[in-house]
Structure formats: C-alpha cells, structure tokens
Write an enzyme that holds these catalytic residues in place. Structure first.
Site, PDB file in Angstrom:
ATOM      1  CD  GLU A  70      37.556  49.096  24.868  1.00 56.24           C
ATOM      2  OE1 GLU A  70      37.541  48.355  23.864  1.00 56.24           O
ATOM      3  OE2 GLU A  70      36.887  48.871  25.895  1.00 56.24           O
ATOM      4  CD  GLU A 107      17.925  57.729  15.232  1.00 59.73           C
ATOM      5  OE1 GLU A 107      17.152  57.246  14.390  1.00 59.73           O
ATOM      6  OE2 GLU A 107      18.411  57.074  16.163  1.00 59.73           O
TER       7      GLU A 107
END
Length: 298
Positions: free
Chosen positions: A84, A115
């Site tokens: 963004e 992960e």
C-alpha cells in the site's frame, strides 16, 4: 514437545469461555469488548514503536529498504502494508518489501511448515539482495516463529538494523532484534486465533510505522497525501481534492493543475502556491528534498 503454555497469545481467555452459547449480538459485543484491549496494548509499547521509526526512516532516506518478514497472518499483514506504500505515497520496492514464509502463494493458501524453515528465510533475503543498508522488521504474534528467527539472525550477521514485532512479552525474536516492539494483547477470544486481537494490533502498528516514516520523508503536507498516484477514477478525484484543499483553488483549477503537472500532485500544489510554471516547481521541490513545507516557507 513444543511448550506454548507460557505465551499470552496461546492461553485461554476467561472472559469468553462460554462464547459458543451466546446469541449473535452477544458474541458481537463480547468480541468488540475484547478488541478494546488492542489500543491499550499499542499505547503501552509506543516508545519502542517510535524508536523503530527513528531507526527505519534514516535507512529509507539513505536508499536502504524496510523489509517485512513473517508467516501466516503476520506475513500477510507485512505484505499488505508494503503493497500500500505505492498508491498512497508513490514509494515502491526500492524502499519497502513484504515477504511471507512460503512465498506469494501463501497469501491465499496456507503453506504448512513454511514458518518452521529458518534456512528458507535466509534464501528469501538473499533473493532480494538484502544487505547492511536495509532494515528488517520480523513479525510474529507468538514471538517464536523460526522463519523470523532465521531472518533476524541473518540480518544481524550482515550488520543490518533489526526490529521485531510480537504480541507476547520477552519474545524470542525480541531477544535477537535491536529494537523489540511487544504489544501484549492477551488471550484471544478463540484460544490461539492470533488473527484477531494480535493481528489487529500488528496491522495498526505497521500503519503507524509506515505512515510516520512517510510523513518524515515529506510525503505528507499538513495531513494531505501529496504523493498519491492518480491511477484510477477515485484516485484522480482524490488528487484534485488534495490540490484544492492545499491551495484553496477551485475544482476546475485543480483539474487544470493536475494536467499541467503531469499528474504530480506535489508539483501542482507548488505551481499554484508559488505562482510557478512546471519546470520551476519541479526545481524548487528538488532543491528542498521534495518537501512542500520547505518550499513555501522560503
């Protein structure tokens, strides 16, 4: 066996033990009530957030990059924040990158085991040529994600600045990072569902970090996003509104200025405020590090 019992994010919330028996409206009120803890948690760690911003901003100013890394929800939030920056401030991957364990496909599909792979974190950082001029922000609600630990250890081995963001106290990643942000949001409404309070806190903290860095970088004039990129109908209108708000001109004049400035809102504002043509406005901004405030104060 992995012991998660000491992590605040994994403990049972005594306020929601009977949530499965409530009416829909009661559930909504209870979840909302728990969410109020997020703001307090962020307020408590405000000093460490500010310290992180003051470390990240010089890195970006000196052509380094902020690199977000995380897994699952934490990784998605980092990628979201990074993506963004460009439409809001005109800043792209030259200054900020978001990486998630498992790669971009993990944004939509959970990649089991990603992960836990410390080595892959190093490979991911090497793929973007991470170096000592960059700063790493590792995000993990539990504060113990191996992917983040591997990333932090590699960044430190290069001499790069490191920041951690966790939602537990005395986090493992916080013990490694130069700057540890720990927003203690407490047990989740649904035990271990850290996309809830922990995720909300992380999203808000990343908003604070990115917005503050861009304000310091001259991407905001007053409280107007003057480096917005007018790439669609809504953003074109927003750009015109910003020009109008910043200069007091008419909407028609704002539209003309946007055209004359080649869709550069900052240039358009300086053209109007300083009664300058396009080339002169560009030069004034260049001479003042792109900061409108500095241009108009001289």
């Amino acid at each position: 066996m992995l012991n998660l019992s000491t992590l605040q994010t994994e403990q049972r919330n005594q306020n929601t033990l009977s949530i499965d028996t409530l009416s829909t409206l009661e559930m909504v009120h209870l979840i909302n009530q728990e969410d109020t803890q997020v703001l307090n948690a962020i307020s408590e760690c405000a000093p460490s957030i500010a310290t992180a911003i003051d470390a990240i901003y010089p890195c970006i100013e000196n052509k380094g990059r902020l690199v977000y890394m995380g897994a699952g929800t934490s990784g998605r939030l980092g990628v979201l924040d990074a993506s963004e920056w460009f439409p809001t401030y005109g800043v792209g991957e030259e200054s900020v990158i978001g990486m998630i364990a498992g790669g971009d496909v993990a944004l939509r599909v959970p990649i089991e085991g990603a992960e836990d792979d410390r080595d892959q974190a190093v490979k991911d950082m090497q793929s973007i040529h991470f170096n000592q001029n960059d700063v790493l922000l590792a995000i993990a609600s539990s504060g113990r994600t191996p992917y983040c630990i591997g990333a932090l250890e590699y960044a430190k081995s290069l001499g790069a600045k490191t920041v951690s963001l966790a939602c537990v106290s005395k986090s493992e990643i916080g013990q490694i990072a130069d700057i540890a942000i720990e927003a203690i949001t407490g047990p989740e409404v649904v035990t271990g569902s850290t996309r809830m309070k922990a995720g909300s806190a992380q999203k808000m903290i990343l908003n604070i970090i990115s917005t503050s860095c861009m304000i310091k970088y001259g991407k905001v004039y007053g409280n107007l996003m003057v480096d917005v990129k007018p790439t669609n109908v809504k953003l074109i209108q927003r750009a015109k509104n910003i020009i109008q708000e910043a200069t007091g001109c008419t909407q028609k004049r704002a539209s003309d200025l946007l055209t004359q400035s080649h869709d550069n809102v900052k240039v358009a504002i300086v053209m109007e405020l300083m009664n300058a043509d396009y080339e002169h406005a560009c030069q004034m901004l260049s001479d003042n590090e792109g900061r409108i405030t500095h241009v108009v104060s001289r």
